[in-house]
Scaffold this active site. Structure first.
Site, PDB file in Angstrom:
ATOM      1  N   TRP A 175       0.761  -1.285  -0.066  1.00 44.26           N
ATOM      2  CA  TRP A 175      -0.085  -0.022  -0.139  1.00 44.26           C
ATOM      3  C   TRP A 175       0.915   1.231  -0.006  1.00 44.26           C
ATOM      4  O   TRP A 175       0.275   2.411  -0.205  1.00 44.26           O
ATOM      5  CB  TRP A 175      -1.013   0.055   1.294  1.00 44.26           C
ATOM      6  CG  TRP A 175      -0.242  -0.216   2.500  1.00 44.26           C
ATOM      7  CD1 TRP A 175      -0.121  -1.267   3.094  1.00 44.26           C
ATOM      8  CD2 TRP A 175       0.589   0.773   3.192  1.00 44.26           C
ATOM      9  NE1 TRP A 175       0.615  -1.355   4.433  1.00 44.26           N
ATOM     10  CE2 TRP A 175       1.035   0.153   4.596  1.00 44.26           C
ATOM     11  CE3 TRP A 175       0.755   2.053   3.076  1.00 44.26           C
ATOM     12  CZ2 TRP A 175       1.874   0.891   5.490  1.00 44.26           C
ATOM     13  CZ3 TRP A 175       1.736   2.755   4.156  1.00 44.26           C
ATOM     14  CH2 TRP A 175       2.147   2.108   5.352  1.00 44.26           C
ATOM     15  N   ASN A 176       2.127   1.164   0.257  1.00 44.64           N
ATOM     16  CA  ASN A 176       2.801   2.484   0.443  1.00 44.64           C
ATOM     17  C   ASN A 176       3.364   3.316  -0.601  1.00 44.64           C
ATOM     18  O   ASN A 176       3.324   4.482  -0.594  1.00 44.64           O
ATOM     19  CB  ASN A 176       4.015   2.229   1.567  1.00 44.64           C
ATOM     20  CG  ASN A 176       5.023   1.125   0.831  1.00 44.64           C
ATOM     21  OD1 ASN A 176       4.744   0.406   0.151  1.00 44.64           O
ATOM     22  ND2 ASN A 176       6.264   1.259   1.278  1.00 44.64           N
ATOM     23  N   LYS A 223      -2.115  -8.445  -7.814  1.00 42.26           N
ATOM     24  CA  LYS A 223      -3.266  -8.428  -6.416  1.00 42.26           C
ATOM     25  C   LYS A 223      -2.574  -7.163  -5.851  1.00 42.26           C
ATOM     26  O   LYS A 223      -1.627  -7.303  -4.876  1.00 42.26           O
ATOM     27  CB  LYS A 223      -2.919  -9.461  -5.793  1.00 42.26           C
ATOM     28  CG  LYS A 223      -3.579  -9.543  -4.399  1.00 42.26           C
ATOM     29  CD  LYS A 223      -5.024  -8.945  -4.374  1.00 42.26           C
ATOM     30  CE  LYS A 223      -5.431  -9.123  -2.761  1.00 42.26           C
ATOM     31  NZ  LYS A 223      -4.899  -8.200  -1.852  1.00 42.26           N
ATOM     32  N   ALA A 277      -2.685  -4.240  -2.852  1.00 46.26           N
ATOM     33  CA  ALA A 277      -3.027  -4.151  -1.389  1.00 46.26           C
ATOM     34  C   ALA A 277      -4.312  -3.322  -1.166  1.00 46.26           C
ATOM     35  O   ALA A 277      -5.066  -2.750  -2.063  1.00 46.26           O
ATOM     36  CB  ALA A 277      -2.036  -3.152  -0.742  1.00 46.26           C
ATOM     37  N   GLY A 336       6.433  -6.577   0.681  1.00 46.20           N
ATOM     38  CA  GLY A 336       5.750  -6.533   1.950  1.00 46.20           C
ATOM     39  C   GLY A 336       6.600  -7.288   3.161  1.00 46.20           C
ATOM     40  O   GLY A 336       7.864  -7.118   2.850  1.00 46.20           O
ATOM     41  N   GLU A 378      10.678  -8.708  -1.885  1.00 48.50           N
ATOM     42  CA  GLU A 378      11.321  -7.419  -1.573  1.00 48.50           C
ATOM     43  C   GLU A 378      10.720  -7.317  -0.118  1.00 48.50           C
ATOM     44  O   GLU A 378       9.612  -7.080   0.161  1.00 48.50           O
ATOM     45  CB  GLU A 378      10.883  -6.288  -2.104  1.00 48.50           C
ATOM     46  CG  GLU A 378      11.932  -5.199  -1.773  1.00 48.50           C
ATOM     47  CD  GLU A 378      11.216  -3.718  -1.671  1.00 48.50           C
ATOM     48  OE1 GLU A 378      11.012  -3.308  -0.593  1.00 48.50           O
ATOM     49  OE2 GLU A 378      10.515  -3.547  -2.851  1.00 48.50           O
ATOM     50  N   CYS A 392      10.138   1.086   2.721  1.00 45.55           N
ATOM     51  CA  CYS A 392      11.071  -0.090   3.011  1.00 45.55           C
ATOM     52  C   CYS A 392      12.485   0.294   3.224  1.00 45.55           C
ATOM     53  O   CYS A 392      13.333  -0.403   3.990  1.00 45.55           O
ATOM     54  CB  CYS A 392      10.735  -1.125   2.177  1.00 45.55           C
ATOM     55  SG  CYS A 392      10.991  -0.825   0.567  1.00 45.55           S
ATOM     56  N   GLU A 439      11.622  -2.873  12.211  1.00 51.25           N
ATOM     57  CA  GLU A 439      11.217  -1.693  11.524  1.00 51.25           C
ATOM     58  C   GLU A 439      10.094  -0.884  12.101  1.00 51.25           C
ATOM     59  O   GLU A 439       8.815  -1.424  12.065  1.00 51.25           O
ATOM     60  CB  GLU A 439      11.011  -2.182  10.038  1.00 51.25           C
ATOM     61  CG  GLU A 439      10.604  -1.232   9.174  1.00 51.25           C
ATOM     62  CD  GLU A 439      10.327  -1.964   7.554  1.00 51.25           C
ATOM     63  OE1 GLU A 439      10.660  -1.365   6.698  1.00 51.25           O
ATOM     64  OE2 GLU A 439       9.998  -2.942   7.667  1.00 51.25           O
TER      65      GLU A 439
END
Length: 476
Positions: free
Chosen positions: A146-147, A170, A172, A223, A245, A279, A379
């Site tokens: 989503w980011n 697909k 988020a 994710g 990732e 990330c 994180e």
């Protein structure tokens, strides 16, 4: 604004009629609703991608490249609308959303050029004629976060389509509308029916169905490390090829020769993009003891000056956290750090924004951080800067590498010998030296250790979607 899904060139709703509502995280106002697809619709998407694969793979390279270039140009023409949609469903400031459209576009232009570099090879083998060529793996799946709703999608779609794979995307649950808008542009650019398919809904039934289908030969996921492990287990039966990732926990090293103003500028640009919900943003700040206090004071002053608010307002620097769980995690990390002995320099709590939700966290700077603190081990994914001092290069590199993650790292220094050493010894897939934005479409991007494997960007990203075949001939 279209809100349907795309299967085999047709815009469709869920068989059940179920939908998922999409809310603006800054206001909780509805942005739209999308189909909640299930097992049957997912199987039809695989049917479509599998059926379209032979013709798309056989299409000349020049024709596929031209489609990608056209797609990029159409994204440029619709930049304003795409950016506004991203801000509405994800919350980032409009200027950042506009920059993301540009970044996403670049992957299609780079892939269109890079596909021409993957030529057949002819190694010399005595007594034999050998040709090494590459062919697309087949049906590929992209599961995006989503980011960065458009950028992460582009990183996966561009190389897959360039080499001749067909794809199922697909997105988020929080940010599906940007992906639907992209799919609409892809159809306008001439991507044939079945080559690109898009499914929204609860991830479990969709992912499980895709993992179980032997026609799916490749999955690319961005994710969390936890979900990455689940996908690896699920893909084991069919020996599914993966690019993952996953989580990041980037260190930023500031050495004694750093210019203070430049160091703060670089740190701010790297850390606060998307409110720290990236990330590769720095999560651990390691600063040489000789400049530690001056750097912290300047970083805190610059951080406190950032403006939080609804992303459509021109003065806004920081949008909201994506949901309640996200801001609660940030708060928990700050509380834990202070309990364990960290000093709060600035921030530390929520900001009230008129006419908005309570999901805005203050830019926060902490000092005296140690490995016992959650913010130093995990994180945070928010606007928190944990800082600690180091005495020499050996200590800095050891502290930077003391993490199970290895996606990105940053360093600020002008010493050529040190720069060479950092590039060799920092255990991350991406290293930015005096560079707050090392992730660009033309270079490989990806992690090591618990940050995953596989690369996106440039010709390296294309190779993830190709099988290598050796043809050895002996004349009769």
């Amino acid at each position: 604004m279209r809100q349907d899904n795309l299967i085999d060139g047709a815009w469709v709703r869920a068989d059940s009629g179920r939908t998922l509502e999409v809310l603006d995280p800054a206001t909780d106002l509805p942005v739209g609703s999308v189909p909640a697809m299930g097992v049957a619709e997912t199987r039809r998407a695989v049917d479509a991608a599998s059926g379209a694969f032979p013709a798309w793979a056989a299409r000349p390279v020049e024709a596929r490249a031209a489609t990608l270039v056209d797609l990029s140009a159409r994204m440029a023409a619709k930049r304003a609308g795409l950016a506004a949609l991203m801000t509405a469903e994800q919350g980032k400031p409009l200027a950042e959303a506009q920059a993301e459209v540009d970044y996403a576009r670049s992957f299609f232009d780079v892939a269109a050029a890079a596909i021409h570099t993957l030529e057949d090879e002819h190694p010399e083998v005595p007594g034999k004629s050998v040709r090494v060529h590459r062919r697309p793996v087949g049906v590929a799946v992209a599961i995006t976060p989503w980011n960065f709703p458009l950028a992460m999608l582009a990183k996966k779609v561009a190389p897959a389509l360039a080499v001749g794979c067909t794809q199922i995307v697909k997105p988020a649950e929080q940010t599906p509308l940007s992906a639907i808008a992209f799919a609409e542009i892809a159809i306008e650019a001439g991507v044939p029916a079945g080559v690109l398919n898009l499914l929204t809904g609860d991830p479990a039934p969709i992912a499980e169905t895709l993992l179980e289908d032997p026609r799916v030969r490749k999955l690319s996921f961005t994710g969390s490390t936890e979900v990455g492990r689940l996908l690896m287990r699920g893909g084991a039966t069919n020996l599914l090829r993966l690019s993952l990732e996953l989580g990041g926990h980037a260190p930023l090293l500031v050495f004694e020769d750093a210019d203070l103003d430049s160091a703060v500028r670089i740190a701010m640009a790297a850390k606060y993009r998307n409110g720290g919900q990236t990330c590769i943003c720095p999560n651990r700040f390691l600063v040489h003891a000789s400049i530690h206090d001056a750097f912290v004071a300047a970083l805190a002053e610059a951080s406190a000056a950032l403006v939080s608010g609804v992303g459509t307002r021109p003065e806004v620097d920081l949008g909201p956290m994506i949901d309640d769980a996200a801001i609660e995690k940030v708060e928990a990390h700050v509380t834990d750090a202070i309990r364990c002995g960290a000093t709060l320099v600035t921030g530390g709590g929520r900001r009230r924004v008129a006419g908005a939700t309570n999901r805005f966290h203050e830019p926060t700077v902490l000092t005296g951080c140690t490995a016992e603190m959650r913010c130093w081990r995990e994180e945070t994914f928010g606007p928190v800067c944990p800082v600690r001092a180091f005495r020499d290069d050996d200590e800095a590199i050891a502290l930077a590498n003391d993490s199970e993650y290895g996606l990105a790292s940053y360093a600020i220094t002008s010493d050529p010998g040190r720069i060479e050493r950092l590039g060799l010894e920092l255990r991350t897939g991406v290293v930015g030296i005096n560079d707050p934005g090392p992730a660009v479409a033309a270079v490989p991007f990806g992690g090591v250790r618990h940050s995953g494997f596989g690369r996106e960007g440039g010709r390296w990203g294309l190779e993830e979607y190709l099988e290598t075949v050796a043809v050895s001939r002996v004349d009769a």
